[in-house]
Write a protein that holds these residues in place. Structure first.
Motif, PDB file in Angstrom:
ATOM      1  N   PHE A  65      42.988  27.830  40.839  1.00  0.00           N
ATOM      2  CA  PHE A  65      44.197  28.077  41.639  1.00  0.00           C
ATOM      3  C   PHE A  65      43.817  28.732  42.965  1.00  0.00           C
ATOM      4  CE2 PHE A  65      47.740  31.156  42.590  1.00  0.00           C
ATOM      5  CZ  PHE A  65      48.602  30.197  43.111  1.00  0.00           C
ATOM      6  N   LYS A  66      44.245  28.090  44.056  1.00  0.00           N
ATOM      7  CA  LYS A  66      43.829  28.591  45.372  1.00  0.00           C
ATOM      8  C   LYS A  66      44.967  29.247  46.160  1.00  0.00           C
ATOM      9  CE  LYS A  66      39.554  27.059  45.319  1.00  0.00           C
ATOM     10  NZ  LYS A  66      38.755  27.865  44.401  1.00  0.00           N
ATOM     11  N   GLY A  67      46.158  29.227  45.594  1.00  0.00           N
ATOM     12  CA  GLY A  67      47.266  29.896  46.285  1.00  0.00           C
ATOM     13  C   GLY A  67      47.184  31.394  46.032  1.00  0.00           C
ATOM     14  N   PHE A  68      48.318  32.119  46.195  1.00  0.00           N
ATOM     15  CA  PHE A  68      48.232  33.560  45.915  1.00  0.00           C
ATOM     16  C   PHE A  68      49.113  33.963  44.744  1.00  0.00           C
ATOM     17  CE2 PHE A  68      51.572  33.880  49.308  1.00  0.00           C
ATOM     18  CZ  PHE A  68      52.474  34.753  48.719  1.00  0.00           C
ATOM     19  N   ILE A  69      48.710  35.078  44.147  1.00  0.00           N
ATOM     20  CA  ILE A  69      49.428  35.603  42.974  1.00  0.00           C
ATOM     21  C   ILE A  69      50.260  36.801  43.418  1.00  0.00           C
ATOM     22  CG2 ILE A  69      49.182  36.690  40.710  1.00  0.00           C
ATOM     23  CD1 ILE A  69      46.500  35.261  40.368  1.00  0.00           C
ATOM     24  N   VAL A  70      51.553  36.736  43.121  1.00  0.00           N
ATOM     25  CA  VAL A  70      52.423  37.881  43.377  1.00  0.00           C
ATOM     26  C   VAL A  70      52.719  38.513  42.021  1.00  0.00           C
ATOM     27  CG1 VAL A  70      54.566  36.480  43.291  1.00  0.00           C
ATOM     28  CG2 VAL A  70      54.570  38.652  44.522  1.00  0.00           C
TER      29      VAL A  70
ATOM     30  N   GLY B 154      50.402  21.193  42.932  1.00  0.00           N
ATOM     31  CA  GLY B 154      50.145  21.895  44.190  1.00  0.00           C
ATOM     32  C   GLY B 154      50.967  23.149  44.404  1.00  0.00           C
ATOM     33  N   VAL B 155      51.457  23.767  43.335  1.00  0.00           N
ATOM     34  CA  VAL B 155      52.292  24.962  43.527  1.00  0.00           C
ATOM     35  C   VAL B 155      51.514  26.012  44.331  1.00  0.00           C
ATOM     36  CG1 VAL B 155      51.658  26.177  41.363  1.00  0.00           C
ATOM     37  CG2 VAL B 155      53.934  26.479  42.346  1.00  0.00           C
ATOM     38  N   GLY B 156      52.194  26.620  45.302  1.00  0.00           N
ATOM     39  CA  GLY B 156      51.505  27.507  46.241  1.00  0.00           C
ATOM     40  C   GLY B 156      51.306  28.921  45.737  1.00  0.00           C
ATOM     41  N   THR B 157      52.179  29.379  44.825  1.00  0.00           N
ATOM     42  CA  THR B 157      52.063  30.755  44.353  1.00  0.00           C
ATOM     43  C   THR B 157      52.349  30.812  42.850  1.00  0.00           C
ATOM     44  OG1 THR B 157      54.389  31.368  44.748  1.00  0.00           O
ATOM     45  CG2 THR B 157      52.880  31.641  46.595  1.00  0.00           C
ATOM     46  N   VAL B 158      51.872  31.890  42.246  1.00  0.00           N
ATOM     47  CA  VAL B 158      52.122  32.139  40.820  1.00  0.00           C
ATOM     48  C   VAL B 158      52.539  33.599  40.699  1.00  0.00           C
ATOM     49  CG1 VAL B 158      51.017  32.345  38.541  1.00  0.00           C
ATOM     50  CG2 VAL B 158      50.503  30.368  39.979  1.00  0.00           C
TER      51      VAL B 158
ATOM     52  N   ALA C  55      46.656  52.149  38.343  1.00  0.00           N
ATOM     53  CA  ALA C  55      47.334  50.868  38.111  1.00  0.00           C
ATOM     54  C   ALA C  55      47.020  49.898  39.253  1.00  0.00           C
ATOM     55  CB  ALA C  55      48.841  51.095  38.007  1.00  0.00           C
ATOM     56  N   ALA C  56      47.052  50.395  40.491  1.00  0.00           N
ATOM     57  CA  ALA C  56      46.748  49.544  41.645  1.00  0.00           C
ATOM     58  C   ALA C  56      45.307  49.043  41.548  1.00  0.00           C
ATOM     59  CB  ALA C  56      46.955  50.329  42.937  1.00  0.00           C
ATOM     60  N   ARG C  57      44.431  49.908  41.132  1.00  0.00           N
ATOM     61  CA  ARG C  57      43.019  49.524  40.989  1.00  0.00           C
ATOM     62  C   ARG C  57      42.877  48.391  39.968  1.00  0.00           C
ATOM     63  NH1 ARG C  57      39.116  50.554  37.426  1.00  0.00           N
ATOM     64  NH2 ARG C  57      40.543  51.816  36.185  1.00  0.00           N
ATOM     65  N   LEU C  58      43.524  48.580  38.809  1.00  0.00           N
ATOM     66  CA  LEU C  58      43.439  47.550  37.764  1.00  0.00           C
ATOM     67  C   LEU C  58      43.992  46.209  38.261  1.00  0.00           C
ATOM     68  CD1 LEU C  58      44.638  49.171  34.402  1.00  0.00           C
ATOM     69  CD2 LEU C  58      42.451  48.053  34.859  1.00  0.00           C
ATOM     70  N   ALA C  59      45.137  46.280  38.944  1.00  0.00           N
ATOM     71  CA  ALA C  59      45.815  45.039  39.357  1.00  0.00           C
ATOM     72  C   ALA C  59      45.001  44.289  40.405  1.00  0.00           C
ATOM     73  CB  ALA C  59      47.215  45.351  39.889  1.00  0.00           C
ATOM     74  N   VAL C  60      44.464  45.008  41.367  1.00  0.00           N
ATOM     75  CA  VAL C  60      43.737  44.303  42.430  1.00  0.00           C
ATOM     76  C   VAL C  60      42.426  43.741  41.873  1.00  0.00           C
ATOM     77  CG1 VAL C  60      42.466  46.220  43.530  1.00  0.00           C
ATOM     78  CG2 VAL C  60      43.318  44.330  44.917  1.00  0.00           C
ATOM     79  N   ILE C  61      41.811  44.467  40.974  1.00  0.00           N
ATOM     80  CA  ILE C  61      40.586  43.950  40.352  1.00  0.00           C
ATOM     81  C   ILE C  61      40.917  42.756  39.449  1.00  0.00           C
ATOM     82  CG2 ILE C  61      38.743  44.503  38.688  1.00  0.00           C
ATOM     83  CD1 ILE C  61      38.606  47.292  40.000  1.00  0.00           C
ATOM     84  N   ALA C  62      42.099  42.799  38.836  1.00  0.00           N
ATOM     85  CA  ALA C  62      42.517  41.666  37.995  1.00  0.00           C
ATOM     86  C   ALA C  62      42.703  40.406  38.830  1.00  0.00           C
ATOM     87  CB  ALA C  62      43.816  42.011  37.273  1.00  0.00           C
ATOM     88  N   GLY C  63      43.094  40.579  40.114  1.00  0.00           N
ATOM     89  CA  GLY C  63      43.296  39.407  40.965  1.00  0.00           C
ATOM     90  C   GLY C  63      44.727  39.257  41.449  1.00  0.00           C
ATOM     91  N   ALA C  64      45.546  40.297  41.302  1.00  0.00           N
ATOM     92  CA  ALA C  64      46.934  40.237  41.794  1.00  0.00           C
ATOM     93  C   ALA C  64      46.904  40.428  43.308  1.00  0.00           C
ATOM     94  CB  ALA C  64      47.772  41.316  41.124  1.00  0.00           C
ATOM     95  N   ASP C  65      47.351  39.419  44.051  1.00  0.00           N
ATOM     96  CA  ASP C  65      47.182  39.446  45.507  1.00  0.00           C
ATOM     97  C   ASP C  65      48.290  40.209  46.229  1.00  0.00           C
ATOM     98  OD1 ASP C  65      44.857  37.682  45.456  1.00  0.00           O
ATOM     99  OD2 ASP C  65      46.276  36.141  44.833  1.00  0.00           O
TER     100      ASP C  65
END
Ligand code: NOJ
Length: 745
Positions: free
Chosen positions: A284-289, A251-255, A310-320
């Motif tokens: 995984f339903k928590g958030f990614i930092v 149940g880890v909340g973040t990754v 870089a921001a575009r790539l990261a947000v599209i990758a799924g970095a929350d």
């Protein structure tokens, strides 16, 4: 302010009629909780405010990387920040929270994060050391205590556990993980997540955990931090993924993302890793930092033109959430407006972040963690400090003990304590949270305060840890000559472990071996106490010292924990969670290697071997001695042949043949003899730590299921294959008591 009041009113309504109060670890992952509340918040948020939730800044305390923007308070006020890290104490977090709650339009509370790796104020052994205890209960206990202290100091979130498997002793961060093995690492990951998060994040003594660094950060080329990782998909899945999977199951909340690349794409920009694998396949339903400025680093990595890209790539990758880089803050609104990034991606990230804030109860009371009275009453409670002493001694590994020189139980004479690590309180280890050196017990102090009657202890430093000044050696020799036994404290400084602390040499640094040679020449018995953050290549010590204790960095109570073992108040029970090489040239060296087509045959030249070094490690994975001796017998497997869905039962008798009680880590290893792809020569598949009285024997059993035998097959399915298996049970990865079973097609 207006909107904040609106939120509170709607929340009272929603919360009072919700049934989520009794959520457990399983529903934690559901992603459906608080949906209505989150929808209502999203509906009133501007795009800028949404991006604000996806932005994290460090305070000016404990900065651990380039500080991009120190003006974080004004950003909070402007609603541009969802999380602050490296700010703690009930008072300071309240002050910052007040800005977010009372001075922003939405009033959404901040989530405060910090690297609580092996303790907050009461510091426990470095994680690699604690892993050497193979004791899941105490590992959970240390994380639990760390969570109690951290949460009392206003923190909601720890950037731990680090669950990176590592087979690379040059890498300084090997100290932060649980060693080289995916099975042991998985068990420890679960214990740590449970310890931090407890059963319910609403409990104010818990903090959200963060499994990091996703993924394969533990295998940088040449062990140089942040360097390229180039491994196969199969290795990724079978070696590096299991502890993450188990942390998710717990149940880890973040990754947190990793700094390294995988298959040519930096992890922080990899949609395959973050979305396809982590969010979709592993659910995984928590958030990614992201890790610290790792979005910005997509530019020097060479996959993004500039930080906007870089921001575009990261947000599209799924970095929350963007840790410290400011790339979302600077670019995301524009990227959405230009149609480069879908608003739905932003909404999804914000949902995940708000859900964790709800789970922590921050919308009910944003200040619930910032309570000075609780902080005062909690930090360094005597029982926490006592637990640190116990966990410390259970983490020590006895590597050598010729003629049973240890313990020094009935000693009455003079002990010379010599060496640069003998009288220092820098024993907390790297990443020691908010730990205070003034509270740390040095080895000298521990030995003096716990000494049996009639024992005198004198100290001489001899040399420093890392330079070549030999001027103190004569004085150390003179002290040794007047003494009955020498305790020689050698190793690394604590700053030689952790982030950005790779070493190209893994021996004892500086002039310490010259000191050892000089003391050896006195003919006095030598007990080496090692302090270090990584496996060291120490063949000379192994040959010439009378005893060696591996003590890692044990934290606040280090000196007392070591004294307990030296004086025999505690019988050492630690086992190595990582292989110790004989020399750097053997690296990488780990127990679960492949057989090769030409396995070593000492009589044959053309087999897999070195001309100038043995293939064997100095100390194998799972190894560690005790003051008593254990014997294994009566190894049986219930049946010779099993069906795939049956449980395989293996039992063994373990006996304590000595005259002192002791704990033993009983280990089960399995080899799948023929696979659709090559299989490791041994894999740990079970362990139990047991206490045996002198002369006592116990039967233990292990149960294996197909899940335990699963691996990534030729067709990339994760499953067990039928066929012949060999197994071993014993006190290390070189156990020789063995049996066989077969799984029918
Ligand atoms: C960088 C490290 O890689 C990561 O482990 C840590 O959590 C962050 N800095 C925050 O300090």
């Amino acid at each position: 302010m207006k909107y904040y009041i609106f939120l509170i009113l709607s929340l009272i309504l929603f919360v009072s009629c919700s049934t989520e109060e009794s959520e457990d670890v399983k529903t934690f992952q559901s992603g459906q909780e608080y949906r209505t509340q989150i929808d209502s918040i999203l509906a009133i948020m501007t795009l800028e405010e949404k991006v604000g939730q996806m932005t994290q800044f460090t305070s000016s305390w404990d900065v651990t990387g380039p500080a991009i923007d120190e003006n974080y308070k004004s950003h909070i006020k402007a609603g541009r920040v969802g999380s602050v890290f490296n700010a703690h104490s009930a008072g300071y977090t309240r002050e910052l929270q007040k800005i977010a709650v009372e001075e922003t339009r939405t009033g959404i509370p901040l989530i405060f994060g910090y690297d609580v790796i092996h303790g907050f104020k009461t510091i426990f052994p470095i994680s690699l050391g604690e892993a050497a205890s193979w004791d899941l209960e105490i590992i959970e206990q240390s994380s639990r205590i760390a969570a109690c202290e951290a949460s009392a100091a206003g923190l909601h979130w720890t950037f731990a556990p680090m669950v990176d498997v590592s087979r690379e002793p040059r890498w300084g961060r090997i100290s932060e993980g649980a060693g080289e093995d995916p099975y042991l690492g998985s068990k420890i990951a679960v214990a740590r997540v449970r310890g931090f998060q407890g059963d319910d994040l609403k409990d104010i003594t818990t903090v959200v955990a963060c499994a990091k660094h996703f993924i394969a950060y533990g295998e940088p080329q040449a062990g140089r931090d942040y360097h390229t990782v180039d491994i196969s998909e199969r290795t990724l899945r079978d070696i590096f993924l299991p502890p993450f999977k188990m942390a998710l199951e717990a149940g880890v909340g973040t990754v947190m993302t990793a700094f390294n690349e995988y298959d040519g794409m930096p992890a922080t920009g990899s949609r395959y890793l973050l979305t396809d694998l982590l969010k979709d396949e592993l659910n995984f339903k928590g958030f990614i930092v992201t890790d610290y400025t790792s979005i910005n680093e997509l530019v020097p990595h060479g996959v993004a033109r500039d930080e906007k890209d870089a921001a575009r790539l990261a947000v599209i990758a799924g970095a929350d959430m963007d840790m410290q880089g400011g790339t979302y803050m600077e670019n995301l609104v524009q990227l959405v407006e230009e149609g480069e990034v879908d608003l739905a991606l932003v909404d999804e990230a914000v949902r995940r972040i708000l859900e964790i804030k709800f789970k922590l109860g921050l919308f009910e009371d944003p200040y619930r963690y910032s309570d000075e009275d609780r902080e005062k009453a909690t930090i360094m409670k005597p029982e926490y400090v006592e637990a640190a002493r116990n966990i410390g001694r259970k983490s020590i590994v006895l590597l050598k003990n010729d003629s049973a020189i240890l313990p020094l139980e009935n000693i009455t004479g003079r002990i010379a304590l010599i060496g640069p690590l003998g009288n220092t309180n820098e024993v907390l280890g790297s990443w020691h949270g908010a730990g205070n050196y003034d509270h740390a017990v040095s080895l000298f102090k521990g030995l003096k305060e716990n000494a049996p009657k009639g024992v005198s202890i004198q100290y001489a430093k001899g040399v420093d840890v890392a330079n070549n000044d030999r001027s103190g050696i004569d004085q150390a020799v003179a002290l040794a000559l007047q003494s009955d036994v020498v305790i020689l404290a050698l190793g690394e400084s604590e700053h030689m472990g952790g982030e950005a602390a790779s070493r190209a040499q893994i021996g004892i640094p500086g002039a310490q071996m010259a000191l050892f040679d000089a003391i050896k020449a006195t003919g006095k018995p030598i007990i080496v106490v090692l302090m270090n953050s990584r496996p060291l290549a120490i063949p000379q010590l192994d040959e010439q010292a009378d005893a060696i204790l591996e003590t890692w960095f044990l934290g606040t109570q280090a000196g007392n924990s070591i004294a307990d073992v030296i004086y025999g108040k505690y019988n050492p029970s630690g086992k190595l969670p990582v292989t110790f090489p004989r020399s750097l040239g053997q690296v990488p060296i780990y127990y679960n290697s492949k057989n090769t087509g030409r396995p070593l045959n000492p009589m044959e030249k053309y087999t897999s071997r070195f001309l100038d070094e043995s293939n064997d490690p100095l100390y194998p994975f799972g190894y560690g001695l005790s003051y008593t001796s254990f014997g294994y017998s009566d190894l049986t497997v219930e049946k010779a042949t099993y069906q795939m869905d049956e449980e395989i039962r293996i039992s063994v008798k373990v006996s304590n043949f000595g005259d002192r009680k002791g704990e033993e880590v009983v280990q089960l290893y399995v080899r799948d003899l023929v696979g659709s792809v090559t299989r490791p020569v041994r894999e740990l598949k079970g362990f139990q730590k047991i206490l045996l009285e002198p002369g006592q024997s116990r039967f233990l059993s292990f149960v294996l299921t197909q899940k335990d035998l699963a691996f990534t097959t030729k067709s990339m399915e994760f499953k067990a294959e039928p066929g012949d298996f060999k197994f071993w049970v014993g006190g290390s990865s070189t156990a020789d008591l063995t049996g066989n079973f077969n799984i029918e097609k």
